[in-house]
Design an enzyme around this catalytic site. Structure first.
Site, PDB file in Angstrom:
ATOM      1  N   HIS A  89     -22.792 -26.423  58.221  1.00 38.17           N
ATOM      2  CA  HIS A  89     -23.927 -26.280  58.825  1.00 38.17           C
ATOM      3  C   HIS A  89     -23.797 -26.387  60.423  1.00 38.17           C
ATOM      4  O   HIS A  89     -24.114 -25.630  61.258  1.00 38.17           O
ATOM      5  CB  HIS A  89     -25.114 -26.996  58.382  1.00 38.17           C
ATOM      6  CG  HIS A  89     -26.302 -26.802  58.782  1.00 38.17           C
ATOM      7  ND1 HIS A  89     -27.425 -25.765  58.167  1.00 38.17           N
ATOM      8  CD2 HIS A  89     -27.270 -27.213  59.860  1.00 38.17           C
ATOM      9  CE1 HIS A  89     -28.531 -25.773  58.820  1.00 38.17           C
ATOM     10  NE2 HIS A  89     -28.323 -26.570  59.859  1.00 38.17           N
ATOM     11  N   GLU A  90     -23.591 -27.766  60.719  1.00 40.08           N
ATOM     12  CA  GLU A  90     -23.393 -28.091  62.167  1.00 40.08           C
ATOM     13  C   GLU A  90     -22.395 -27.344  62.948  1.00 40.08           C
ATOM     14  O   GLU A  90     -22.647 -26.890  64.073  1.00 40.08           O
ATOM     15  CB  GLU A  90     -23.411 -29.596  62.200  1.00 40.08           C
ATOM     16  CG  GLU A  90     -24.570 -30.363  61.634  1.00 40.08           C
ATOM     17  CD  GLU A  90     -25.844 -30.100  62.087  1.00 40.08           C
ATOM     18  OE1 GLU A  90     -26.074 -29.478  63.088  1.00 40.08           O
ATOM     19  OE2 GLU A  90     -26.791 -30.418  61.444  1.00 40.08           O
ATOM     20  N   HIS A 107     -24.144 -24.261  64.196  1.00 43.66           N
ATOM     21  CA  HIS A 107     -24.684 -24.473  65.505  1.00 43.66           C
ATOM     22  C   HIS A 107     -23.420 -24.697  66.687  1.00 43.66           C
ATOM     23  O   HIS A 107     -23.822 -24.228  67.697  1.00 43.66           O
ATOM     24  CB  HIS A 107     -25.334 -25.889  65.393  1.00 43.66           C
ATOM     25  CG  HIS A 107     -26.717 -25.705  64.688  1.00 43.66           C
ATOM     26  ND1 HIS A 107     -27.679 -24.833  64.985  1.00 43.66           N
ATOM     27  CD2 HIS A 107     -27.052 -26.546  63.444  1.00 43.66           C
ATOM     28  CE1 HIS A 107     -28.804 -25.042  64.097  1.00 43.66           C
ATOM     29  NE2 HIS A 107     -28.396 -25.984  63.096  1.00 43.66           N
ATOM     30  N   GLU A 133     -30.806 -21.761  64.526  1.00 43.52           N
ATOM     31  CA  GLU A 133     -30.830 -22.120  63.003  1.00 43.52           C
ATOM     32  C   GLU A 133     -30.074 -20.855  62.239  1.00 43.52           C
ATOM     33  O   GLU A 133     -29.728 -21.036  61.385  1.00 43.52           O
ATOM     34  CB  GLU A 133     -31.911 -22.293  62.603  1.00 43.52           C
ATOM     35  CG  GLU A 133     -32.284 -22.903  61.156  1.00 43.52           C
ATOM     36  CD  GLU A 133     -31.675 -24.434  60.982  1.00 43.52           C
ATOM     37  OE1 GLU A 133     -31.325 -25.066  61.948  1.00 43.52           O
ATOM     38  OE2 GLU A 133     -31.581 -24.868  59.965  1.00 43.52           O
TER      39      GLU A 133
END
Lengths: 500, 500
Positions: free
Chosen positions: B261-262, B265, B291
């Site tokens: 997930h990160e 980003h 997001e």
């Protein structure tokens, strides 16, 4: 608000910027991947300009003038004195000279990394000449502003109130006995064979052991950390001191003393006066006093028989299963490892006996360079000549291990070197006073108890910040002025008379 | 220099301060010992004031007016637009309101940590009331400056150009099918038993495996790092992106998807336009678009059968000798682990099916709070009522797992929650377009090849910065306006039709 209060508030804000500067600087050395360097350099340069602008902004001079007429407590007076020093040192430099220096030293530092590796003096010399010329200009400007001689004006930025006139006799005394002492020690040492630790000492084991020793010495982990960097240093801020070290997987010896050295610096920072930390007067006194705190811990307290007696079983335990448990880690051998003296080319690898000779050599050269009595082209010969005289080593044609070994000159740092030896001499004098004033100090150290020593340093050094000058602090703490004899006694005691 | 050039230079300097702010912020979360907090808070507050002062200083308005008359390239025009937005958002807020908010949210955030743990709504309510009252004032001030409604004016600070009027139909559509879909999925899931990994998965093994997956996804380690923090986040600067995760030693499942997930980003930040990174137009578009990039990687690309097929042998290898090699790490079971749906109380633990319902609940409450249609004392009942309606769960008397679970409101963050779901919907739409435009995308992912996908995102999203608005970017990238049907199709496909 009074003028003084306005100054106080203004310099607290400047201190906040120094805080983020320190964090970003630590991060650059300990955390940042290489690709982040360009933007980081740009950001730190902007922060520099901003801080410079705040120190020199119009209001400051008015507030200083006004505050001088106000009723101030002694610490406020000392703070005003330090603010005036910062203001003078910042305002006297013309912006275009600062800019030229930034460019020239950045170019020269980068080139130095390559030319040192290549042993290439020829191509380094012109870059260094440019840096020296700009440093001479800086010295002239600072000399005009401070009334000091040119070299002293640079020295003053690291070591306020110290001058060549005071260093010269100290260094002359050191030169008078160190070469002879070195001969004696080397002869004496020959009789004692040394076992160098072999094998693999996992970095994580070394790190955990370093943390344990820091804890023993009184490092406050609620206000600091230990990390890794290529060049070990003590950074961060007093409320959050960041020390670093580097590890060799096949030898635990250097990192351990490195951690102890930086912990000495860190204890100073952690002990700065809580109420004044955000003001100039609440900062560490000088480069030399800072070095005295690291060397007091490393050389005076921790390379002793007493501390190594305490440490030996812990070293064996920390590296149980590694080769440390062999003959290399007997108490006697560890003591020898940590008190070994060598004639060497490299200052940063030098022991405490030869280190001052490395420093004096550099001091004599940089003083003459700045005062215009010597040119850059003369450095290699002058270096070689002094290395022979002081340490009996030739650096002819060997620039890499000679005059190109340090980053200081390519980085434009002139006037810094003497503070290392001032620190060593001060450490010996402070420790001698501590031993006199604290009954049973060496037994405490032999049982890993640093609390009384640290409390003594807190009272006499750390909590003083810049309140007292160097001389006054030393007088208060030790009852006498700076005196090389303590350092001399320390060396004779440890290396010749069999004392710790 | 033209007026535009002066603006450009000025905002590059502001960007340098954002740089050190980001480094110090990352450090605070990932490195700083607790004792460093007070001084760090003070330093960051000073930096905030300084940045605010620079954004709003007198020259900026004049330069903006002047630049509006100058001949500008399209990216310069867009930059001027973004500068005007920053200027408006910064100048409209009265200094005393900002100061009151800083104090109130700091007090309320600290109290929240305790009162949440104690399930103590009674004592939290007055503190939250104070924060809501100040946020209402902020909303009024921003509404006056922007011409938006009060809630929209807050939303606009995270998601420019997004409004309640556009969110409401999107959320209505989601509410229309999600509860029914959830029932269907849960029934379907019952038939499939799940083996939860047991045993010990050393954090160092998890970390190394996370690094390997980051590498696979295209994270550039010359411009970033992975570390640990209590609340995972993506910080740092585009040239040096810092992501964090947290590890559970008895379960490798959550940290792995957290890292993915990160990394989503981080890829966005690392892909921002190199020439414009020091300017407002070169920053990431919005919270929702950010997001979308993390959820595209986590939900659209990596929780697929294809990627888990690639990952399974690597997981077994990474945790060889641990219990992962058991039935828990069969490909089928891993797929189930990573696509399990649950009715749960906690938003941050929610799966992608229930997450929008958690968000819609919060959106409806905070919109009514800010618009003055609801008071703080009504929150617990309204929360309970909606949790029953949307997720079939009661939070009566359970504030800890109900309305006290998030830090957002105690921290004064109103208008942020909707961006999570906007991101999920956008991710589905972007990924559907990528699959259409990139032949064989899913086979590439099945072989751990993210290069084409990342290149597509670079072109259509990352390198756009803030040049295009949200709608224009989505239109250019996908050929259509924001459309929930892609998200709906994604959920039906993955959870009911047996597609990945």
């Amino acid at each position: 608000m009074s003028n003084y209060q306005k100054l106080h508030q203004h310099f607290a804000r400047i201190n906040d910027l120094h805080h983020v500067q320190a964090v970003a600087g630590w991060d650059e050395a300990a955390m940042m991947p290489a690709g982040g360097g360009e933007a980081r350099g740009q950001a730190l340069a902007t922060l520099d300009v901003l801080i410079h602008g705040m120190v020199t902004e119009a209001g400051v001079a008015d507030w200083m003038a006004g505050a001088a007429q106000e009723q101030l407590e002694p610490w406020q007076q000392a703070n005003l004195r330090e603010i005036a020093r910062l203001y003078r040192d910042a305002t006297c430099m013309p912006a275009d000279l600062v800019e030229q220096q930034t460019l020239a030293t950045s170019r020269s530092e980068q080139a130095w990394r390559r030319f040192r590796a290549e042993n290439n003096w020829q191509e380094m010399a012109p870059l260094l000449t440019e840096v020296v010329n700009l440093s001479r200009q800086e010295a002239s400007v600072r000399a005009d502003a401070s009334g000091l001689s040119r070299y002293d004006a640079l020295l003053d930025t690291y070591e306020p109130d110290m001058t060549s006139a005071r260093l010269d006799p100290m260094f002359a005394e050191l030169k008078s006995f160190l070469p002879g002492l070195l001969d004696e020690i080397l002869t004496e040492q020959e009789a004692r064979p040394l076992v160098v630790p072999g094998g693999h000492f996992p970095i994580e084991s070394q790190r955990l052991f370093g943390l344990e020793v820091m804890q023993t010495m009184g490092f406050d982990f609620n206000h600091g950390r230990l990390d890794i960097s290529h060049h070990p240093f003590c950074g961060g801020v007093p409320s959050d001191v960041r020390i670093t070290t580097r590890y060799e997987a096949n030898n635990f010896v250097p990192a351990l003393m490195g951690v102890i050295h930086e912990t000495g610096h860190a204890l100073y920072e952690q002990g700065l006066p809580a109420d004044w930390r955000d003001q100039p007067v609440g900062q560490a006194l000088s480069s030399g006093m800072h070095e005295s705190q690291s060397l007091l811990m490393e050389m005076q307290a921790c390379r002793t028989r007493e501390f190594l007696h305490y440490l030996t079983p812990k070293i064996r335990q920390a590296f149980a299963g590694e080769d440390a448990a062999g003959p290399a880690s007997s108490e006697d051998n560890l003591h020898q490892l940590y008190t070994r003296v060598n004639r060497g080319y490299i200052r940063v690898d030098a022991d405490e006996v030869t280190y001052p000779l490395h420093v004096i050599l550099r001091y004599e050269l940089e003083r003459d360079l700045i005062e215009g009595r010597m040119e850059v082209r003369h450095i290699p010969d002058a270096w070689h000549e002094r290395m022979q005289r002081y340490l009996g080593l030739s650096t002819e044609g060997n620039y890499r291990d000679g005059c190109l070994q340090d980053v200081h000159w390519p980085a434009g740092l002139f006037g810094y070197f003497p503070t290392y030896t001032l620190g060593a001499v001060t450490a010996a004098q402070l420790f001698a006073a501590a031993r006199e004033q604290i009954p049973g100090l060496m037994s405490q150290i032999a049982s890993g108890d640093f609390s009384t020593l640290v409390a003594w340093l807190r009272t006499h050094v750390h909590q003083q910040g810049k309140f007292l000058g160097f001389d006054a602090l030393l007088q208060e703490a030790t009852g006498s002025a700076l005196d090389v004899s303590h350092f001399r006694n320390h060396l004779r005691g440890r290396y010749l008379d069999g004392a710790a």
